[in-house]
Design a protein around this motif. Sequence first.
Motif, PDB file in Angstrom:
ATOM      1  N   LEU A  68       9.582  -8.518  -1.842  1.00  0.00           N
ATOM      2  CA  LEU A  68       9.652  -9.705  -2.675  1.00  0.00           C
ATOM      3  C   LEU A  68       8.261 -10.005  -3.221  1.00  0.00           C
ATOM      4  O   LEU A  68       7.366 -10.404  -2.475  1.00  0.00           O
ATOM      5  CB  LEU A  68      10.167 -10.897  -1.858  1.00  0.00           C
ATOM      6  N   ASP A  69       8.077  -9.788  -4.515  1.00  0.00           N
ATOM      7  CA  ASP A  69       6.766 -10.001  -5.123  1.00  0.00           C
ATOM      8  C   ASP A  69       6.397 -11.485  -5.131  1.00  0.00           C
ATOM      9  O   ASP A  69       7.227 -12.359  -5.421  1.00  0.00           O
ATOM     10  CB  ASP A  69       6.759  -9.490  -6.569  1.00  0.00           C
ATOM     11  N   HIS A  70       5.131 -11.761  -4.850  1.00  0.00           N
ATOM     12  CA  HIS A  70       4.541 -13.093  -5.032  1.00  0.00           C
ATOM     13  C   HIS A  70       5.303 -14.187  -4.280  1.00  0.00           C
ATOM     14  O   HIS A  70       5.391 -15.328  -4.759  1.00  0.00           O
ATOM     15  CB  HIS A  70       4.466 -13.439  -6.517  1.00  0.00           C
ATOM     16  N   CYS A  71       5.851 -13.845  -3.105  1.00  0.00           N
ATOM     17  CA  CYS A  71       6.625 -14.820  -2.312  1.00  0.00           C
ATOM     18  C   CYS A  71       7.740 -15.454  -3.153  1.00  0.00           C
ATOM     19  O   CYS A  71       8.178 -16.579  -2.877  1.00  0.00           O
ATOM     20  CB  CYS A  71       5.730 -15.919  -1.749  1.00  0.00           C
ATOM     21  N   LEU A  72       8.182 -14.734  -4.189  1.00  0.00           N
ATOM     22  CA  LEU A  72       9.164 -15.240  -5.161  1.00  0.00           C
ATOM     23  C   LEU A  72       8.691 -16.529  -5.842  1.00  0.00           C
ATOM     24  O   LEU A  72       9.497 -17.388  -6.192  1.00  0.00           O
ATOM     25  CB  LEU A  72      10.555 -15.394  -4.537  1.00  0.00           C
ATOM     26  N   ARG A  77      15.927 -13.336   7.485  1.00  0.00           N
ATOM     27  CA  ARG A  77      16.877 -13.213   8.593  1.00  0.00           C
ATOM     28  C   ARG A  77      17.986 -12.193   8.319  1.00  0.00           C
ATOM     29  O   ARG A  77      18.414 -11.468   9.217  1.00  0.00           O
ATOM     30  CB  ARG A  77      17.482 -14.583   8.872  1.00  0.00           C
ATOM     31  N   GLU A  78      18.444 -12.129   7.077  1.00  0.00           N
ATOM     32  CA  GLU A  78      19.669 -11.394   6.778  1.00  0.00           C
ATOM     33  C   GLU A  78      19.458 -10.139   5.936  1.00  0.00           C
ATOM     34  O   GLU A  78      20.432  -9.437   5.637  1.00  0.00           O
ATOM     35  CB  GLU A  78      20.669 -12.330   6.086  1.00  0.00           C
ATOM     36  N   THR A  79      18.233  -9.843   5.545  1.00  0.00           N
ATOM     37  CA  THR A  79      17.939  -8.605   4.824  1.00  0.00           C
ATOM     38  C   THR A  79      16.717  -7.951   5.456  1.00  0.00           C
ATOM     39  O   THR A  79      16.020  -8.563   6.267  1.00  0.00           O
ATOM     40  CB  THR A  79      17.655  -8.841   3.320  1.00  0.00           C
ATOM     41  N   GLY A  80      16.444  -6.729   5.036  1.00  0.00           N
ATOM     42  CA  GLY A  80      15.271  -6.019   5.535  1.00  0.00           C
ATOM     43  C   GLY A  80      14.078  -6.112   4.612  1.00  0.00           C
ATOM     44  O   GLY A  80      13.111  -5.352   4.760  1.00  0.00           O
ATOM     45  N   ALA A  81      14.106  -7.062   3.672  1.00  0.00           N
ATOM     46  CA  ALA A  81      13.048  -7.155   2.662  1.00  0.00           C
ATOM     47  C   ALA A  81      11.692  -7.471   3.276  1.00  0.00           C
ATOM     48  O   ALA A  81      11.585  -8.226   4.249  1.00  0.00           O
ATOM     49  CB  ALA A  81      13.396  -8.215   1.626  1.00  0.00           C
ATOM     50  N   TYR A  82      10.675  -6.890   2.671  1.00  0.00           N
ATOM     51  CA  TYR A  82       9.289  -7.249   2.936  1.00  0.00           C
ATOM     52  C   TYR A  82       8.880  -8.302   1.910  1.00  0.00           C
ATOM     53  O   TYR A  82       9.647  -8.626   1.002  1.00  0.00           O
ATOM     54  CB  TYR A  82       8.385  -6.025   2.815  1.00  0.00           C
ATOM     55  N   PHE A  90       8.944 -13.890   8.215  1.00  0.00           N
ATOM     56  CA  PHE A  90       8.987 -12.439   8.053  1.00  0.00           C
ATOM     57  C   PHE A  90       8.184 -11.705   9.128  1.00  0.00           C
ATOM     58  O   PHE A  90       8.459 -10.532   9.402  1.00  0.00           O
ATOM     59  CB  PHE A  90       8.474 -12.049   6.667  1.00  0.00           C
ATOM     60  N   GLY A  91       7.197 -12.390   9.707  1.00  0.00           N
ATOM     61  CA  GLY A  91       6.313 -11.725  10.650  1.00  0.00           C
ATOM     62  C   GLY A  91       5.305 -10.862   9.920  1.00  0.00           C
ATOM     63  O   GLY A  91       5.572 -10.360   8.817  1.00  0.00           O
ATOM     64  N   ALA A  92       4.143 -10.700  10.506  1.00  0.00           N
ATOM     65  CA  ALA A  92       3.080  -9.925   9.862  1.00  0.00           C
ATOM     66  C   ALA A  92       3.524  -8.500   9.555  1.00  0.00           C
ATOM     67  O   ALA A  92       3.027  -7.882   8.604  1.00  0.00           O
ATOM     68  CB  ALA A  92       1.832  -9.905  10.748  1.00  0.00           C
ATOM     69  N   GLU A  93       4.484  -7.988  10.305  1.00  0.00           N
ATOM     70  CA  GLU A  93       4.931  -6.614  10.101  1.00  0.00           C
ATOM     71  C   GLU A  93       5.728  -6.428   8.813  1.00  0.00           C
ATOM     72  O   GLU A  93       5.991  -5.299   8.398  1.00  0.00           O
ATOM     73  CB  GLU A  93       5.767  -6.138  11.299  1.00  0.00           C
ATOM     74  N   ARG A  94       6.071  -7.558   8.137  1.00  0.00           N
ATOM     75  CA  ARG A  94       6.788  -7.454   6.860  1.00  0.00           C
ATOM     76  C   ARG A  94       6.068  -8.200   5.740  1.00  0.00           C
ATOM     77  O   ARG A  94       6.641  -8.428   4.676  1.00  0.00           O
ATOM     78  CB  ARG A  94       8.220  -7.987   7.006  1.00  0.00           C
ATOM     79  N   VAL A  95       4.797  -8.556   5.955  1.00  0.00           N
ATOM     80  CA  VAL A  95       4.013  -9.271   4.948  1.00  0.00           C
ATOM     81  C   VAL A  95       2.806  -8.418   4.561  1.00  0.00           C
ATOM     82  O   VAL A  95       2.107  -7.889   5.430  1.00  0.00           O
ATOM     83  CB  VAL A  95       3.539 -10.645   5.465  1.00  0.00           C
ATOM     84  N   MET A  96       2.565  -8.286   3.251  1.00  0.00           N
ATOM     85  CA  MET A  96       1.418  -7.515   2.758  1.00  0.00           C
ATOM     86  C   MET A  96       0.658  -8.333   1.719  1.00  0.00           C
ATOM     87  O   MET A  96       1.260  -8.974   0.852  1.00  0.00           O
ATOM     88  CB  MET A  96       1.873  -6.175   2.173  1.00  0.00           C
ATOM     89  N   TRP A  97      -0.663  -8.322   1.825  1.00  0.00           N
ATOM     90  CA  TRP A  97      -1.492  -9.067   0.892  1.00  0.00           C
ATOM     91  C   TRP A  97      -1.672  -8.290  -0.402  1.00  0.00           C
ATOM     92  O   TRP A  97      -1.824  -7.060  -0.397  1.00  0.00           O
ATOM     93  CB  TRP A  97      -2.872  -9.348   1.492  1.00  0.00           C
TER      94      TRP A  97
END
Length: 274
Positions: free
Chosen positions: A161-165, A186-191, A221-228
Amino acid sequence: MKIDAHQHFWQPARGDYGWMPQDDPILSRPYGPADLSPALAAAGIDRTVLVQAAPTVHETEYMLGIADVTEQVAGVVGWVDFEDPSQQAVLERLARHPKFFGVRPMIQDLPDDDWMLQDSVQWAFEALVALDLTFDCLGFPRHIDRFHALLTRHPAMRAVLDHCLKPQIRDGAFNDWADGMARLARETGAYVKLSGIVTETDGRMADDDLAPYVDHVLTQFGAERVMWGSDWPVVRLACEYGDWHAQALRLCAGLGAADKARVFGGTAAEFYRI
């Protein structure tokens, strides 16, 4: 390895940046690797992900040419015409390039919010899964339900998800965006990309203004699914590269060392397979 998961290069004279305002002192000028290199060095960034800014295959090929001769560009997120099924052959050709990561249709600019759910474009999402390519979700909070429907329809698709939507921080909007993002987490595997939010603030860049949004994304999302990502040079509408990088570091100061390493490099490396 520190990674900027979202930046752009462009040359307005190419003529396919329809969204770009004419004569804008910041946006409507060329940007290339030499313009960004000093900021990357100052921030200690090792690699970047170069993302499309024009809805043409020609621009994708232009970016791949840059990536070929620029070591710091780890790879390219490009574009193909989802409305033309014959473009599957183009997607297959691009996928053979070692620095082609995936695609980003410019959904935020399309008049039909349900475009991504049309039967006529599902071939493209199926092809992304088959070719093991990525999908960058470019949209607004109003697209959250549609992205949820799309990502649950194609659960094997690697999506971010670009730019936190783009939460509308300038309007103080939080609850609906926050609920929707929590549901996606919660319901998808999106980063999700921690990028592009300073330009949604109407100039209010104080840490306190951004912290609720950053904290919510990190919690859900947890840090494991967040990228700067920097979203450079668009970020220059609000601040310079180093300003946003430093602010993001402050906003993530409560994370442990391992989680910080994920947000500022590890997550992007995993998602894009850098």
